[in-house]
Write a protein that holds these residues in place. Structure first.
Motif, mmCIF file in Angstrom:
data_model
loop_
_atom_site.group_PDB
_atom_site.id
_atom_site.type_symbol
_atom_site.label_atom_id
_atom_site.label_comp_id
_atom_site.label_asym_id
_atom_site.label_seq_id
_atom_site.Cartn_x
_atom_site.Cartn_y
_atom_site.Cartn_z
ATOM 1 N N MET A 1 0.831 -1.208 0.000
ATOM 2 C CA MET A 1 0.000 0.000 0.000
ATOM 3 C C MET A 1 0.861 1.253 0.000
ATOM 4 S SD MET A 1 -2.969 -1.003 2.749
ATOM 5 C CE MET A 1 -3.732 0.617 2.531
ATOM 6 N N ASN A 2 0.430 2.257 -0.747
ATOM 7 C CA ASN A 2 1.131 3.530 -0.778
ATOM 8 C C ASN A 2 0.609 4.408 0.351
ATOM 9 O OD1 ASN A 2 2.464 2.666 -3.051
ATOM 10 N ND2 ASN A 2 1.059 3.668 -4.467
ATOM 11 N N GLU A 3 1.467 4.672 1.318
ATOM 12 C CA GLU A 3 1.078 5.439 2.498
ATOM 13 C C GLU A 3 2.002 6.640 2.668
ATOM 14 O OE1 GLU A 3 -1.522 4.785 4.215
ATOM 15 O OE2 GLU A 3 -1.981 2.656 3.955
ATOM 16 N N ASN A 4 1.593 7.545 3.559
ATOM 17 C CA ASN A 4 2.439 8.657 3.967
ATOM 18 C C ASN A 4 3.136 8.290 5.271
ATOM 19 O OD1 ASN A 4 1.569 10.410 1.842
ATOM 20 N ND2 ASN A 4 -0.306 10.806 2.990
ATOM 21 N N TYR A 5 4.435 8.552 5.347
ATOM 22 C CA TYR A 5 5.215 8.192 6.526
ATOM 23 C C TYR A 5 5.935 9.415 7.088
ATOM 24 C CZ TYR A 5 4.483 3.387 4.975
ATOM 25 O OH TYR A 5 3.918 2.200 4.599
ATOM 26 N N SER A 6 6.129 9.403 8.407
ATOM 27 C CA SER A 6 6.921 10.439 9.065
ATOM 28 C C SER A 6 7.939 9.763 9.971
ATOM 29 C CB SER A 6 6.038 11.396 9.871
ATOM 30 O OG SER A 6 5.399 10.718 10.941
ATOM 31 N N TYR A 7 8.974 10.514 10.322
ATOM 32 C CA TYR A 7 10.045 9.972 11.164
ATOM 33 C C TYR A 7 10.629 11.104 11.992
ATOM 34 C CZ TYR A 7 13.367 12.047 7.864
ATOM 35 O OH TYR A 7 14.088 12.939 7.105
ATOM 36 N N ASP A 8 11.645 10.824 12.798
ATOM 37 C CA ASP A 8 12.142 11.809 13.762
ATOM 38 C C ASP A 8 13.099 12.849 13.190
ATOM 39 O OD1 ASP A 8 14.420 10.350 13.343
ATOM 40 O OD2 ASP A 8 14.588 9.585 15.396
ATOM 41 N N GLY A 9 13.358 12.809 11.893
ATOM 42 C CA GLY A 9 14.208 13.817 11.264
ATOM 43 C C GLY A 9 15.680 13.466 11.209
ATOM 44 N N THR A 10 16.071 12.315 11.779
ATOM 45 C CA THR A 10 17.472 11.904 11.761
ATOM 46 C C THR A 10 17.748 10.987 10.574
ATOM 47 O OG1 THR A 10 17.109 9.936 13.122
ATOM 48 C CG2 THR A 10 17.528 12.022 14.276
ATOM 49 N N LEU A 11 19.031 10.854 10.235
ATOM 50 C CA LEU A 11 19.417 9.930 9.174
ATOM 51 C C LEU A 11 19.036 8.501 9.547
ATOM 52 C CD1 LEU A 11 20.948 9.418 6.487
ATOM 53 C CD2 LEU A 11 23.024 9.149 7.848
ATOM 54 N N GLU A 12 19.231 8.154 10.837
ATOM 55 C CA GLU A 12 18.863 6.823 11.307
ATOM 56 C C GLU A 12 17.354 6.589 11.181
ATOM 57 O OE1 GLU A 12 22.664 8.093 13.021
ATOM 58 O OE2 GLU A 12 20.669 9.010 12.993
ATOM 59 N N GLY A 13 16.591 7.637 11.451
ATOM 60 C CA GLY A 13 15.140 7.540 11.323
ATOM 61 C C GLY A 13 14.709 7.325 9.883
ATOM 62 N N MET A 14 15.324 8.068 8.974
ATOM 63 C CA MET A 14 14.998 7.921 7.551
ATOM 64 C C MET A 14 15.353 6.526 7.057
ATOM 65 S SD MET A 14 16.254 10.177 4.244
ATOM 66 C CE MET A 14 17.903 9.412 4.176
ATOM 67 N N PHE A 15 16.527 6.014 7.474
ATOM 68 C CA PHE A 15 16.933 4.679 7.060
ATOM 69 C C PHE A 15 16.022 3.595 7.652
ATOM 70 C CE2 PHE A 15 21.655 5.050 5.624
ATOM 71 C CZ PHE A 15 21.221 5.788 4.527
ATOM 72 N N THR A 16 15.460 3.846 8.842
ATOM 73 C CA THR A 16 14.502 2.899 9.419
ATOM 74 C C THR A 16 13.258 2.805 8.555
ATOM 75 O OG1 THR A 16 15.283 3.366 11.676
ATOM 76 C CG2 THR A 16 13.129 2.331 11.458
ATOM 77 N N ASP B 1 4.488 9.752 0.387
ATOM 78 C CA ASP B 1 5.311 10.852 0.905
ATOM 79 C C ASP B 1 6.021 10.402 2.179
ATOM 80 O OD1 ASP B 1 6.407 13.378 1.035
ATOM 81 O OD2 ASP B 1 4.686 14.278 2.039
ATOM 82 N N ILE B 2 7.170 11.049 2.457
ATOM 83 C CA ILE B 2 7.916 10.833 3.698
ATOM 84 C C ILE B 2 8.313 12.205 4.218
ATOM 85 C CG2 ILE B 2 9.884 9.712 4.807
ATOM 86 C CD1 ILE B 2 10.091 7.905 2.330
ATOM 87 N N LYS B 3 7.977 12.496 5.462
ATOM 88 C CA LYS B 3 8.300 13.804 6.032
ATOM 89 C C LYS B 3 8.924 13.653 7.418
ATOM 90 C CE LYS B 3 4.825 16.684 3.737
ATOM 91 N NZ LYS B 3 5.837 17.435 2.968
ATOM 92 N N PRO B 4 9.837 14.554 7.768
ATOM 93 C CA PRO B 4 10.357 14.556 9.148
ATOM 94 C C PRO B 4 9.296 15.086 10.099
ATOM 95 C CG PRO B 4 11.225 16.428 7.941
ATOM 96 C CD PRO B 4 10.475 15.586 6.942
ATOM 97 N N LEU B 5 9.282 14.576 11.298
ATOM 98 C CA LEU B 5 8.312 15.010 12.292
ATOM 99 C C LEU B 5 8.683 16.399 12.784
ATOM 100 C CD1 LEU B 5 5.838 13.928 13.906
ATOM 101 C CD2 LEU B 5 7.446 13.303 15.700
ATOM 102 N N ASN B 6 7.811 17.365 12.615
ATOM 103 C CA ASN B 6 8.052 18.724 13.102
ATOM 104 C C ASN B 6 6.724 19.389 13.442
ATOM 105 O OD1 ASN B 6 6.939 19.772 10.618
ATOM 106 N ND2 ASN B 6 8.914 19.345 9.641
ATOM 107 N N GLY B 7 6.810 20.660 13.774
ATOM 108 C CA GLY B 7 5.619 21.374 14.223
ATOM 109 C C GLY B 7 4.514 21.464 13.202
ATOM 110 N N SER B 8 4.858 21.365 11.908
ATOM 111 C CA SER B 8 3.846 21.537 10.868
ATOM 112 C C SER B 8 3.078 20.255 10.558
ATOM 113 C CB SER B 8 4.500 22.059 9.580
ATOM 114 O OG SER B 8 5.435 21.109 9.085
#
Length: 251
Positions: free
Chosen positions: A1-16, A30-37
């Motif tokens: 399934m094509n989903e939207n994902y977010s992570y903690d903004g670190t390289l390790e997070g993106m690789f996870t 889409d993949i986005k770092p977790l932030n205020g927006s």
């Protein structure tokens, strides 16, 4: 399934995130770092960073990608552009599929992004190695502030740790509120929530202030006012760098 994902903004997070996507043979929307927006966006699935998964993928890519391709992947992560995560993921997939021939597909948006980001980031880091001005503090540390377009602070470490390996110094990325500190033996990254630049002069060593004044006078006396051209100056040195110089270019 094509989903939207977010992570903690670190390289390790993106690789996870990439680890799970590759394992399930999935291409996300889409993949986005977790932030205020986007912290409260319901249609993004947050993936918790796991060192075991990120380390596995890191070693896998290092062994299966060409060294230059792998370097581009890591460097491109330092970009501040939107959609970098999705572009990096697609670039990795294409290289794995074509045996490191992705750069031949120059018309693909994500391939162009990787190469342009790599050139921009490495170029900015190289320029800063010659532009950074260290200032001596009362405690013996040398301090320098920077306002880079990209997150290049870690790329500066190899140069300055070799050139100034007998000094204690710190480089402060004012745009991202973090400081790289080298104590003469090892380095650390610290995040600074509050910083008042106006009080910084009170921490300078008296000898530092004396030589700063000498340099300002030298710069002023050497200037040929009739040939002053701010447009040309900005072409060779963007305005974002001016505020970190000792000399007053605006005068």
């Amino acid at each position: 399934m094509n989903e939207n994902y977010s992570y903690d903004g670190t390289l390790e997070g993106m690789f996870t995130v990439f680890y799970l996507l590759l394992k399930n043979k999935n291409i996300p929307k889409d993949i986005k770092p977790l932030n205020g927006s986007n912290i409260f966006v319901d249609n993004y699935i947050f993936i918790q960073t796991k060192d075991s998964r990120s380390s596995y993928l890191y070693n896998y890519l290092r062994n299966h990608l060409d060294s230059k391709i792998f370097k581009k992947v890591i460097i491109s992560f330092l970009s501040e552009k939107n959609n970098k995560e999705l572009f990096i993921y697609k670039y990795i997939l294409l290289n794995l599929k074509t045996q490191n021939q992705a750069d031949r597909y120059i018309k693909k948006e994500y391939v162009d992004f990787i190469n342009s980001s790599y050139r921009s980031i490495t170029s900015e880091a190289h320029k800063l190695t010659g532009l950074i001005r260290f200032k001596l503090l009362k405690d013996g540390f040398y301090y320098a502030s920077i306002h880079p377009k990209n997150d290049v602070i870690l790329l500066l470490y190899p140069h300055f740790s070799k050139r100034f390996n007998t000094f204690r110094w710190m480089i402060h990325d004012m745009n991202r509120s973090k400081i790289l500190i080298f104590n003469g033996e090892s380095s650390q990254i610290h995040f600074v929530k509050e910083f008042d630049r106006r009080t910084l002069e009170s921490y300078y060593d008296s000898e530092e202030l004396y030589f700063q004044q000498l340099w300002k006078e030298y710069h002023k006396n050497m200037e040929i006012k009739e040939r002053k051209n701010k447009k040309v100056q900005q072409h060779f040195m963007p305005l974002r760098y001016w505020q970190d110089l000792i000399e007053d270019i605006n005068s």
